[in-house]
Design an enzyme around this catalytic site. Sequence first.
Site, PDB file in Angstrom:
ATOM      1  N   ALA A 126       0.862  -1.210   0.004  1.00 54.83           N
ATOM      2  CA  ALA A 126      -0.076  -0.194   0.095  1.00 54.83           C
ATOM      3  C   ALA A 126       0.637   1.311   0.024  1.00 54.83           C
ATOM      4  CB  ALA A 126      -1.009   0.095   1.113  1.00 54.83           C
ATOM      5  N   ALA A 127       2.083   1.207  -0.096  1.00 53.99           N
ATOM      6  CA  ALA A 127       3.095   2.519  -0.212  1.00 53.99           C
ATOM      7  C   ALA A 127       2.575   3.057  -1.449  1.00 53.99           C
ATOM      8  CB  ALA A 127       4.651   2.248  -0.106  1.00 53.99           C
ATOM      9  N   GLY A 128       2.390   2.471  -2.624  1.00 58.74           N
ATOM     10  CA  GLY A 128       1.960   3.004  -3.668  1.00 58.74           C
ATOM     11  C   GLY A 128       0.512   3.765  -3.760  1.00 58.74           C
ATOM     12  N   ASP A 129      -0.281   3.063  -2.806  1.00 59.58           N
ATOM     13  CA  ASP A 129      -1.565   3.436  -2.772  1.00 59.58           C
ATOM     14  C   ASP A 129      -1.838   4.928  -1.876  1.00 59.58           C
ATOM     15  OD1 ASP A 129      -2.658   1.386  -3.977  1.00 59.58           O
ATOM     16  OD2 ASP A 129      -2.827   0.319  -2.191  1.00 59.58           O
TER      17      ASP A 129
HETATM   18  O1  RIB Z   1      -2.016  -2.112  -3.259  1.00 61.98           O
HETATM   19  C1  RIB Z   1      -1.987  -3.046  -2.047  1.00 61.98           C
HETATM   20  C2  RIB Z   1      -3.147  -3.719  -2.406  1.00 61.98           C
HETATM   21  O2  RIB Z   1      -3.349  -4.632  -3.321  1.00 61.98           O
HETATM   22  C3  RIB Z   1      -3.677  -4.649  -1.160  1.00 61.98           C
HETATM   23  O3  RIB Z   1      -4.155  -4.051   0.105  1.00 61.98           O
HETATM   24  C4  RIB Z   1      -4.181  -5.934  -1.890  1.00 61.98           C
HETATM   25  O4  RIB Z   1      -5.777  -5.927  -1.342  1.00 61.98           O
HETATM   26  C5  RIB Z   1      -4.036  -5.542  -3.304  1.00 61.98           C
HETATM   27  O5  RIB Z   1      -5.412  -5.086  -3.793  1.00 61.98           O
END
Ligand code: RIB
Length: 297
Positions: A240-243
Site C-alpha cells: 500500500a505504499a503506492g496507494d
Molecule cells: O496495493 C496494495 C493492495 O493490493 C492490497 O491491499 C491488496 O488488497 C491488493 O489489492
Amino acid sequence: VTARVVVVGSANLDLVVTAPTLPRPGETVLGGEFTTVPGGKGANQAIAAARAGGEVRFVGAVGDDEFAQPQRNNLAAAGVDIGGLRTVPGPSGVALIAVDQAAENLIVVAPGANAALTALSAADRAAIADADVLLCQLEIPVETVAEAATVARAAGTVVVLNAAPARVLPAELLSMVDVLVVNEGEAEVLAGRPAGPDDLLGLVPRAVMTRGARGAAYAGRDGTRLDVPAPAVDAVDTTAAGDAFTGALAVAWAEGRPVAETLRWACAAGALCATRLGASSSVPIRADIDQLFEEWA
Ligand code: RIB
C-alpha cells in the site's frame, strides 16, 4: 479549499502472513503471524486521500460474506463516504499477501465482488461530476473505469489513473487520463518496453513513475521533468505504499499545489506507509505527512 475526490475502485480483505523469505514456486515457507487487514487498491487510496485531508467518496463493491463488514467499518472510520459502496451476492475481494523481512511482498488477488462493479449509479455520476479529482485503479472491470472517466471528462473533473495491477489499456481510456501513476513494471507493460515517464507521454499528457525507495519521477507534455527522492525510512512492509502515495497525490493535485511539492509530499506519504505492516492500516494522516515533508524537504 478541501479537495473533493471520488475513488471508483476495489476493496479487498487482505490475509497477511509475515515470513523470513518469500516462497519460490513449489516451495513451502514456515511463516510468522497471520493478520487480516482491510485493503484493495481502491479502498486503500480512498482512505489515503481522506487521511491526507480530502473529502472522499468511495464507489465499490463488497460481497455478502463475513469479509464485507470489516471493510465497510474501516472505510467509514476513516471518514470516507460509503454511499456508493454496494453489497453484491457472493464473496468479497480477497488478497493473499506474504511479507518478508526485507519488506518485500507477494500478492494474489481474488476479485470476488469487485468484478461485479459494472455500472455507475446516477448518484455516483453526480459525485464524479462534482469532484475535483476522479481516482481509479485496475482491480475492477476496465469498462467501469472508462465509464467513470467519461463522466469526469465531460464535467471537467481531473482523471488520475493508477494503472495497477499492470495491464495493457485501450487507447480510448488512456485518452481520458490527465495524470497517470505507474511503477516501473506497470510502465513497461503499458509501453510494451522498459519505459520512463517521458516515454509515456505519447499515451497521456502527464506521467508519474513511482520508484519505491528511490522516490518518483514526473514528465508532462508541457516540458516539465522532475526527479524526486524519497525520504529514507526503515521499511517494514511496502504493501500500500503506492496507494498512500497516490491518495496523497490526488489530494495535493486537487488543492492545486505545485507539481514538485505534490510529488515530494506524496513520497513522504508512501515512505511513512512502508514503515508499518498492512495496507489501509498503515496509510498516514496529513499531520504526519506534513511533518516528514517539512523535516526532509
Ligand atoms: O496495493 C496494495 C493492495 O493490493 C492490497 O491491499 C491488496 O488488497 C491488493 O489489492
